[in-house]
Scaffold this active site. Structure first.
Site, mmCIF file in Angstrom:
data_model
loop_
_atom_site.group_PDB
_atom_site.id
_atom_site.type_symbol
_atom_site.label_atom_id
_atom_site.label_comp_id
_atom_site.label_asym_id
_atom_site.label_seq_id
_atom_site.Cartn_x
_atom_site.Cartn_y
_atom_site.Cartn_z
ATOM 1 N N HIS A 61 52.852 5.353 64.675
ATOM 2 C CA HIS A 61 53.216 3.856 64.612
ATOM 3 C C HIS A 61 51.765 3.210 64.247
ATOM 4 O O HIS A 61 51.756 2.339 62.874
ATOM 5 C CB HIS A 61 53.237 2.648 65.477
ATOM 6 C CG HIS A 61 54.945 2.977 66.095
ATOM 7 N ND1 HIS A 61 56.521 3.174 65.630
ATOM 8 C CD2 HIS A 61 55.327 2.619 67.940
ATOM 9 C CE1 HIS A 61 57.086 3.079 66.303
ATOM 10 N NE2 HIS A 61 56.719 3.020 67.476
ATOM 11 N N HIS A 92 53.002 8.898 71.435
ATOM 12 C CA HIS A 92 54.266 8.697 70.004
ATOM 13 C C HIS A 92 53.313 6.538 69.288
ATOM 14 O O HIS A 92 53.672 6.442 68.138
ATOM 15 C CB HIS A 92 55.012 7.218 71.492
ATOM 16 C CG HIS A 92 56.027 6.370 70.861
ATOM 17 N ND1 HIS A 92 57.293 6.637 70.715
ATOM 18 C CD2 HIS A 92 56.241 5.070 70.772
ATOM 19 C CE1 HIS A 92 58.234 5.804 70.532
ATOM 20 N NE2 HIS A 92 57.125 4.113 70.005
ATOM 21 N N GLU A 93 52.629 5.640 70.246
ATOM 22 C CA GLU A 93 51.961 4.826 69.460
ATOM 23 C C GLU A 93 50.802 5.036 68.087
ATOM 24 O O GLU A 93 50.810 4.906 67.298
ATOM 25 C CB GLU A 93 51.080 4.068 70.727
ATOM 26 C CG GLU A 93 51.942 3.505 71.814
ATOM 27 C CD GLU A 93 53.381 2.411 71.084
ATOM 28 O OE1 GLU A 93 53.188 1.664 70.083
ATOM 29 O OE2 GLU A 93 54.291 1.971 71.824
#
Length: 434
Positions: free
Chosen positions: A28, A24-25
């Site tokens: 980003h 997920h990170e």
């Protein structure tokens, strides 16, 4: 041995959880760097740092509490109306805003003026914030499709499990045959338990949903081609109209809703069957829809969750679970009395469901979730677009920091809910066996 296997299952789930957070990170991080935003930190977990290493301008690390993760981007919020990063204020709400704004600049270095998050165009900020949940969605889709198409899923087949003796409406809720009830068309045709129907009225069938739809639409005599003891036999049957349960379009039923349709009178057997790509996509669509409906229904489940946590109430199978509860389920999966391949498939399904939940949850347009920042970028784009249309001055960046008091309230509610789920997972956990 059971305890050891349970611990192995918990460990496997925790590793999958950490990977999902890191994944997920990474969404980003990669898009932020793509758009030239400086990222001082990339962390998996919260709390004390267990391990970290600096590569280039970013510190990568793992923290002690695996309940999430974050990347730190410079300049998440624009300066205040007076151009300052921090002001003096006695207002607690203003203090929240100023603290959040100051934190967004605390690692700012000379030359970062053009590398601030808020200076990027709204569509770029939207991509950066959407990239995290999107990575979870991609991982969920890949795992779901992989499991459905390789391991398969427990589904109804065209093999006959049992043949009903007589015709009674589904709403009768009884298995007893009245004296005047006629034999079912399936029994009259000579259909037996164990027969596999391979063709309906001359058309090949291999999917229960397709066969079910054909039976319900039938009007008049039909032929059933079945495999029995290694041989194929053709049976003649005449479906009749009967009151039956409404289907959900995937071979299942909608409890309490009835329709009048063609009826033969047999029950299909279930088995682990790999699905084709279209079938897997359709099944996955149902899973996503169920996840969305579960998210909407989440507030309504809080009273029952409280009752289960503090009053010894029954814990429903569809009750919300947290990381602790999911890890315990992961440990239980490894000890199930099912083939090893199905244990692997079930564990993967659990991990895919967790990633789907991360995607749906983070899409909520609330700070401090990713969806809140996305909503801010969309609103800024709309506001600036309207200013151009009506030839008004550019209103500038939308100051998301002004919403921080709301974000603290939302975060507080999330923390309270997380603690409630944690207590329920410890004292009254959801069990796969019910």
């Amino acid at each position: 041995m059971t305890t050891l296997m349970t611990l192995v299952g918990i460990a496997v789930f925790v590793v999958g959880l950490l990977f999902s957070i890191a994944w997920h990170e990474l969404g980003h991080l990669s898009t932020a760097k793509l758009f030239g935003i400086r990222v001082p930190q990339y962390m998996v977990g919260f709390g004390p740092t267990l391990w970290s290493r600096r590569k280039g301008e970013t510190e990568y690390g793992i923290k002690a509490i695996p309940l999430g993760g974050y990347i730190r981007m410079i300049g998440m919020f624009p300066p205040g109306d007076d151009g300052r990063i921090r002001q003096r204020s006695t207002s607690p709400f203003r203090g929240m805003i100023e603290d959040a704004r100051a934190a967004a600049y605390e690692e700012m270095q000379p030359g970062d003026e053009k590398r601030l998050f808020y200076t990027r165009k709204p569509w770029k900020r939207l991509i950066v914030m959407f990239a995290g949940p999107f990575m979870n969605l991609v991982l969920a889709v890949v795992i779901f499709l992989g499991v459905l198409m390789s391991f398969g899923i427990n589904t109804q087949t065209t093999t006959v499990a049992s043949v009903s003796d007589c015709v009674i409406p589904a709403s009768a809720r009884t298995d007893s045959c009245p004296k005047d009830a006629p034999d079912t068309p399936a029994k009259a045709a000579g259909l037996r338990a164990g027969d596999t129907i391979v063709a309906f009225d001359g058309r090949a069938v291999s999917d229960w949903g397709d066969l079910q739809a054909s039976i319900r639409a039938a009007d008049g005599p039909v032929t059933l081609t079945v495999e029995r003891d290694g041989e194929r036999k053709v049976l003649e049957a005449t479906p009749i109209k009967n009151k039956v349960l409404k289907t959900d379009g995937r071979g299942g039923y909608v409890e309490g809703e009835y329709v009048t349709a063609g009826f033969l009178g047999f029950a299909p057997a279930s088995g682990i069957v790999p699905q084709s790509f279209p079938q897997a996509v359709d099944t996955m669509g149902g899973i996503v829809n169920n996840g969305f409906q579960a998210l909407i229904a989440l507030p309504s489940k809080i009273p029952a969750l409280w009752d289960a946590a503090f009053n010894g109430g029954e814990r429903a199978q569809d009750s919300p679970v947290g990381v602790v509860g999911a890890a315990r389920v992961g440990g239980e999966i490894v000890t199930l009395d099912i083939p090893p391949s199905q244990r692997v498939a079930t564990m993967l399904f659990l991990l895919a469901g967790f990633n789907l939940s991360l995607f749906l949850f983070n899409m909520l347009p609330l700070l401090p979730l990713d969806g809140g920042h996305m909503a801010g970028a969309v609103w800024e784009s709309v506001r600036r677009g309207l200013a151009k249309v009506f030839r008004r001055p550019d209103p500038g960046p939308f100051d998301v920091a002004k919403l921080m008091p709301v974000a603290y309230v939302v975060a507080g509610l999330f923390i309270c809910f997380t603690l409630l789920v944690l207590v329920a997972d410890v004292v009254n956990p959801v069990r796969l066996a019910g």
